[in-house]
Design a protein around this motif. Sequence first.
Motif, PDB file in Angstrom:
ATOM      1  N   UNK A   7       0.840  -1.178   0.000  1.00 60.73           N
ATOM      2  CA  UNK A   7       0.000   0.000   0.000  1.00 60.73           C
ATOM      3  C   UNK A   7       0.883   1.239   0.000  1.00 60.73           C
ATOM      4  N   UNK A   8       0.430   2.271  -0.698  1.00 60.84           N
ATOM      5  CA  UNK A   8       1.095   3.572  -0.684  1.00 60.84           C
ATOM      6  C   UNK A   8       0.235   4.538   0.118  1.00 60.84           C
ATOM      7  N   UNK A   9       0.863   5.291   1.005  1.00 61.92           N
ATOM      8  CA  UNK A   9       0.170   6.284   1.818  1.00 61.92           C
ATOM      9  C   UNK A   9       0.944   7.593   1.723  1.00 61.92           C
ATOM     10  N   UNK A  10       0.253   8.645   1.289  1.00 64.28           N
ATOM     11  CA  UNK A  10       0.870   9.966   1.181  1.00 64.28           C
ATOM     12  C   UNK A  10       0.238  10.866   2.231  1.00 64.28           C
ATOM     13  N   UNK A  11       1.061  11.445   3.083  1.00 63.25           N
ATOM     14  CA  UNK A  11       0.610  12.412   4.078  1.00 63.25           C
ATOM     15  C   UNK A  11       0.935  13.795   3.544  1.00 63.25           C
ATOM     16  N   UNK A  12      -0.084  14.610   3.354  1.00 62.97           N
ATOM     17  CA  UNK A  12       0.079  15.951   2.774  1.00 62.97           C
ATOM     18  C   UNK A  12      -0.421  16.977   3.780  1.00 62.97           C
ATOM     19  N   UNK A  13       0.500  17.745   4.307  1.00 58.59           N
ATOM     20  CA  UNK A  13       0.114  18.788   5.255  1.00 58.59           C
ATOM     21  C   UNK A  13      -0.498  19.964   4.502  1.00 58.59           C
ATOM     22  N   UNK A  14      -1.543  20.544   5.083  1.00 64.93           N
ATOM     23  CA  UNK A  14      -2.181  21.689   4.429  1.00 64.93           C
ATOM     24  C   UNK A  14      -1.173  22.810   4.216  1.00 64.93           C
ATOM     25  N   UNK A  15      -1.451  23.621   3.219  1.00 63.61           N
ATOM     26  CA  UNK A  15      -0.588  24.753   2.876  1.00 63.61           C
ATOM     27  C   UNK A  15      -0.775  25.883   3.891  1.00 63.61           C
ATOM     28  N   UNK A  16      -0.035  26.978   3.669  1.00 58.94           N
ATOM     29  CA  UNK A  16      -0.060  28.107   4.611  1.00 58.94           C
ATOM     30  C   UNK A  16      -1.481  28.654   4.769  1.00 58.94           C
ATOM     31  N   UNK A  17      -1.904  28.798   6.014  1.00 63.74           N
ATOM     32  CA  UNK A  17      -3.255  29.265   6.322  1.00 63.74           C
ATOM     33  C   UNK A  17      -3.211  30.551   7.144  1.00 63.74           C
ATOM     34  N   UNK A  48       4.747  22.995   6.105  1.00 65.33           N
ATOM     35  CA  UNK A  48       3.465  23.289   5.464  1.00 65.33           C
ATOM     36  C   UNK A  48       3.547  22.980   3.973  1.00 65.33           C
ATOM     37  N   UNK A  49       2.491  22.370   3.460  1.00 67.77           N
ATOM     38  CA  UNK A  49       2.332  22.011   2.047  1.00 67.77           C
ATOM     39  C   UNK A  49       3.257  20.886   1.595  1.00 67.77           C
ATOM     40  N   UNK A  50       3.962  20.244   2.520  1.00 74.87           N
ATOM     41  CA  UNK A  50       4.843  19.152   2.120  1.00 74.87           C
ATOM     42  C   UNK A  50       4.083  17.833   2.098  1.00 74.87           C
ATOM     43  N   UNK A  51       4.644  16.874   1.383  1.00 75.37           N
ATOM     44  CA  UNK A  51       4.058  15.540   1.288  1.00 75.37           C
ATOM     45  C   UNK A  51       5.130  14.498   1.592  1.00 75.37           C
ATOM     46  N   UNK A  52       4.760  13.519   2.396  1.00 80.94           N
ATOM     47  CA  UNK A  52       5.622  12.386   2.719  1.00 80.94           C
ATOM     48  C   UNK A  52       4.940  11.133   2.182  1.00 80.94           C
ATOM     49  N   UNK A  53       5.674  10.340   1.405  1.00 85.11           N
ATOM     50  CA  UNK A  53       5.115   9.185   0.703  1.00 85.11           C
ATOM     51  C   UNK A  53       5.687   7.909   1.312  1.00 85.11           C
ATOM     52  N   UNK A  54       4.821   7.068   1.860  1.00 87.17           N
ATOM     53  CA  UNK A  54       5.210   5.816   2.499  1.00 87.17           C
ATOM     54  C   UNK A  54       4.713   4.629   1.683  1.00 87.17           C
ATOM     55  N   UNK A  55       5.481   3.546   1.713  1.00 83.67           N
ATOM     56  CA  UNK A  55       5.131   2.346   0.971  1.00 83.67           C
ATOM     57  C   UNK A  55       5.362   1.131   1.865  1.00 83.67           C
ATOM     58  N   UNK A  56       4.393   0.226   1.823  1.00 84.55           N
ATOM     59  CA  UNK A  56       4.577  -1.091   2.436  1.00 84.55           C
ATOM     60  C   UNK A  56       3.895  -2.113   1.546  1.00 84.55           C
TER      61      UNK A  56
END
Length: 153
Positions: free
Chosen positions: A1-11, A125-133
């Motif tokens: 499974x791939x899981x991408x965590x995307x933090x919201x952009x500047x608010x 902020x606005x970054x994405x971390x992509x995990x795979x298992x």
Amino acid sequence: MDLILWRHAEAEPGDVGLPDLQRALTSKGIKQAKRMGQWLDSQLPENCRILASPAVRTVQTAEGLGRKYKTHAALVPGAEAEAVLQAANWPAGKETVVIVGHQPTLGQVAALLLTGQVLDWEMKKASAWWFVQRDPEEPVLLKAVMSADLVVK
């Protein structure tokens, strides 16, 4: 499974008198969401599932991807890391899942995936971390970390 965590952009700052869930992205945040959304769109499979916190700023960030998404109540600010993984159906899911959420929760999810412990890791902020298992017997891999600032315009 791939899981991408995307933090919201500047608010907008939290002290502007609005309820927290009503805070919107700034003009810079809208640009960040579009840049990161374009990068993600070029990387993601067509059949991925996108889940966003019901907060205005995360919905606006998800809209930067230009794909259908659903809001999920388990992704509100202050959510538990385990609740985020459950919403994503990690690690049992077969499809790629993008979670658009908040700090400190997303940093805690990242730490839990890589260390087995809920730790307070910072996500920009606005970054994405992509995990795979791919196999439950194998460790979780961090495939990519991308910042909106690094996306070529």
